[in-house]
Scaffold this active site. Structure first.
Site, short mmCIF file in Angstrom:
data_model
loop_
_atom_site.label_atom_id
_atom_site.label_comp_id
_atom_site.label_asym_id
_atom_site.label_seq_id
_atom_site.Cartn_x
_atom_site.Cartn_y
_atom_site.Cartn_z
N ASP A 215 0.87 -1.18 0.00
CA ASP A 215 0.00 0.00 0.00
C ASP A 215 0.90 1.23 0.00
O ASP A 215 2.09 1.13 0.33
CB ASP A 215 -0.91 0.02 1.24
CG ASP A 215 -2.17 0.87 1.03
OD1 ASP A 215 -3.27 0.29 0.91
OD2 ASP A 215 -2.06 2.11 0.99
N ARG B 120 -20.73 2.93 -9.27
CA ARG B 120 -19.34 2.47 -9.49
C ARG B 120 -18.66 3.32 -10.56
O ARG B 120 -17.47 3.60 -10.48
CB ARG B 120 -19.32 0.99 -9.89
CG ARG B 120 -19.79 0.07 -8.77
CD ARG B 120 -19.71 -1.39 -9.17
NE ARG B 120 -20.15 -2.27 -8.09
CZ ARG B 120 -21.39 -2.75 -7.98
NH1 ARG B 120 -22.33 -2.44 -8.87
NH2 ARG B 120 -21.71 -3.54 -6.97
N VAL C 118 -9.85 -6.08 -8.93
CA VAL C 118 -11.11 -5.93 -8.18
C VAL C 118 -11.55 -4.47 -8.10
O VAL C 118 -12.70 -4.17 -7.77
CB VAL C 118 -11.05 -6.52 -6.76
CG1 VAL C 118 -10.54 -7.93 -6.76
CG2 VAL C 118 -10.23 -5.68 -5.82
N ARG D 204 -24.04 -13.43 -3.70
CA ARG D 204 -25.13 -12.61 -3.14
C ARG D 204 -26.49 -13.15 -3.55
O ARG D 204 -27.43 -13.20 -2.74
CB ARG D 204 -24.97 -11.16 -3.61
CG ARG D 204 -23.86 -10.44 -2.88
CD ARG D 204 -23.67 -9.02 -3.37
NE ARG D 204 -22.74 -8.31 -2.51
CZ ARG D 204 -21.98 -7.30 -2.89
NH1 ARG D 204 -22.04 -6.87 -4.14
NH2 ARG D 204 -21.17 -6.70 -2.04
N HIS E 24 -20.59 -5.95 -13.87
CA HIS E 24 -20.73 -5.68 -12.44
C HIS E 24 -21.38 -4.31 -12.31
O HIS E 24 -20.72 -3.32 -12.10
CB HIS E 24 -19.34 -5.69 -11.80
CG HIS E 24 -19.36 -5.68 -10.31
ND1 HIS E 24 -20.18 -6.48 -9.56
CD2 HIS E 24 -18.62 -4.98 -9.41
CE1 HIS E 24 -19.94 -6.27 -8.27
NE2 HIS E 24 -19.01 -5.36 -8.16
N1 NAD Z 1 -15.06 -6.05 -7.76
C1 NAD Z 1 -15.83 -6.10 -6.70
O1 NAD Z 1 -16.71 -6.94 -6.60
C2 NAD Z 1 -15.62 -5.12 -5.58
C3 NAD Z 1 -16.29 -5.27 -4.36
C4 NAD Z 1 -16.02 -4.38 -3.33
C5 NAD Z 1 -15.12 -3.33 -3.52
N2 NAD Z 1 -14.50 -3.21 -4.74
C6 NAD Z 1 -13.54 -2.13 -5.01
O2 NAD Z 1 -12.27 -2.46 -4.43
C7 NAD Z 1 -11.54 -1.24 -4.24
C8 NAD Z 1 -10.93 -1.24 -2.82
O3 NAD Z 1 -11.95 -1.21 -1.86
P1 NAD Z 1 -11.58 -1.08 -0.32
O4 NAD Z 1 -12.85 -1.27 0.44
O5 NAD Z 1 -10.43 -1.94 0.02
O6 NAD Z 1 -11.11 0.47 -0.22
P2 NAD Z 1 -10.11 1.08 0.88
O7 NAD Z 1 -10.23 2.57 0.76
O8 NAD Z 1 -10.35 0.44 2.19
O9 NAD Z 1 -8.67 0.62 0.38
C9 NAD Z 1 -8.07 1.04 -0.79
C10 NAD Z 1 -6.58 1.07 -0.53
O10 NAD Z 1 -5.89 1.33 -1.76
C11 NAD Z 1 -4.73 2.03 -1.40
N3 NAD Z 1 -4.10 2.65 -2.56
C12 NAD Z 1 -4.45 3.77 -3.23
N4 NAD Z 1 -3.58 4.00 -4.23
C13 NAD Z 1 -2.66 3.00 -4.21
C14 NAD Z 1 -1.52 2.68 -4.99
N5 NAD Z 1 -1.14 3.44 -6.02
N6 NAD Z 1 -0.81 1.57 -4.66
C15 NAD Z 1 -1.19 0.79 -3.62
N7 NAD Z 1 -2.25 1.04 -2.85
C16 NAD Z 1 -2.98 2.14 -3.14
C17 NAD Z 1 -5.23 3.04 -0.38
O11 NAD Z 1 -4.16 3.62 0.36
C18 NAD Z 1 -6.15 2.17 0.46
O12 NAD Z 1 -5.49 1.61 1.57
C19 NAD Z 1 -12.52 -0.10 -4.51
O13 NAD Z 1 -12.33 0.43 -5.81
C20 NAD Z 1 -13.88 -0.78 -4.41
O14 NAD Z 1 -14.87 -0.11 -5.15
C21 NAD Z 1 -14.74 -4.08 -5.76
#
Ligand code: NAD
Length: 318
Positions: free
Chosen positions: A36, A97, A127, A160, A184
């Site tokens: 991260d 989204r 993701v 789900r 999605h």
């Molecule tokens: N595909 C799916 O089904 C699905 C489901 C839920 C969430 N998501 C997506 O997953 C993503 C993450 O969700 P989350 O709940 O963990 O969010 P979060 O805010 O808890 O975590 C995101 C993390 O990414 C880090 N980050 C940002 N830029 C970065 C970089 N360049 N390199 C490394 N790390 C970096 C941030 O510091 C943060 O810790 C979101 O885009 C969310 O919409 C997708």
């Protein structure tokens, strides 16, 4: 027990950290790497997970590493067999989204380019939302063969749907089979013809309006959780899905899972990343598995393909 392989999770937020924990607890990988850009967060989480090993009884080591947005620290991912990209902003209540498109493209593009440099043989599981577009962008930015880049959405949406059916009928989730395809988002395509409870068609057990209500709840499943949490989006079920995909790669299992994969002629659809069933192994997507669909389901899938096609074409400029 023989452990093998290295899996990296980029982004140690809610989704990434839970995914890393699940991957470590499987106890099938040699190493799980968690990165991260927040100084100390991945190291702290990795230490915490490693300290749970004597209690949970797993030997996989978790390595945390702070990286910079321009790629410092990425040596740690060298040799990764699988990279799960979770870096990016999650939704807040009221957001779609697609509202995340530009901000997250600005994260996913450089992350993908750096992943390609340090882990050129990895299978990438995306993701970050909006999922279909970020998957297409990751493939463009890595220049990996399309089979080695896939997205996680269908497993979550299907889980789900299964949960919703099981709750409605008060039966164990293990007795329920469901399937969602498509994108999605709004053009998610639930596949009622593949939904059964103890082998019996769902349509025999519930009236059409009830099935429709379950489909609607499934389509809005992410927003339902976001609305309750208020500060972020779902991560327990999503991380379970991404971790299973990574495991299917390392096990070279050939498991057929609903994933966002490159479609090239299947169902009469070509040239788009779309939610379909695919056989997963060491090379990522071995093949897209085409199963019979009703006319309505097939036209829904084609509509979903057209809806995401234009948006995916636009990501090249992001
Ligand atoms: N595909 C799916 O089904 C699905 C489901 C839920 C969430 N998501 C997506 O997953 C993503 C993450 O969700 P989350 O709940 O963990 O969010 P979060 O805010 O808890 O975590 C995101 C993390 O990414 C880090 N980050 C940002 N830029 C970065 C970089 N360049 N390199 C490394 N790390 C970096 C941030 O510091 C943060 O810790 C979101 O885009 C969310 O919409 C997708």
């Amino acid at each position: 027990m023989a452990r093998q392989g290295k899996v990296t999770v980029v982004g140690a937020g809610f989704y990434g950290s839970t995914t890393a924990q699940r991957l470590a607890e499987y106890d099938v990988f040699d190493t799980v790497v968690l990165t991260d850009i927040i100084e100390g967060r991945p190291e702290g989480l990795a230490l915490d997970m490693n300290q749970s090993r004597p209690i949970e009884g797993f030997e996989t080591r978790v390595v945390g590493r702070t990286t910079t947005p321009d790629g410092d620290g990425y040596e740690v991912i060298e040799g990764s067999d699988v990279v799960v990209v979770t870096a990016g902003f999650p939704r807040k209540p009221g957001m779609s989204r697609m509202d995340l498109l530009e901000k997250n493209a600005g994260i996913v593009r450089p992350v993908s380019e750096t992943v390609a440099k340090f882990a050129p043989n990895a299978v990438v599981v995306v993701v970050t939302n909006p999922l279909d577009e970020m998957t297409a962008l990751a493939q463009l930015a890595t220049q990996f063969p399309r089979n080695r880049v896939m997205g996680q959405a269908g497993m979550l949406d299907t889980a789900r749907f299964t949960h919703n059916v099981a709750e409605e009928l008060a039966v164990p989730v293990s007795t329920v089979r469901t399937l969602t395809l498509g994108s999605h988002g709004d053009t998610m395509v639930p596949v009622p013809s593949r939904c059964t409870v103890n082998g019996r068609p769902l349509a025999d057990l519930l009236p059409a309006d009830k099935v429709d209500a379950l489909v609607t709840r499934t389509r809005n499943g992410g927003a339902e959780v976001v609305g309750l949490l208020k500060t972020g989006s779902a991560f327990y079920a999503p991380s379970a899905a991404a971790a299973r995909m990574a495991r299917s790669v390392i096990d070279d299992s050939g498991t057929v899972l609903p994933v966002c994969a490159w479609v090239d002629g299947e169902y009469g659809i070509s040239g788009v990343y779309l939610g379909v069933e695919a056989e997963i192994g060491r090379q990522g997507v071995r093949r897209v598995v085409e199963n019979p669909l009703t006319d309505t389901e097939l036209s829904g899938l084609k509509e979903a393909a057209e809806a995401v096609r234009t948006k995916q074409a636009d990501v090249s400029s992001l």
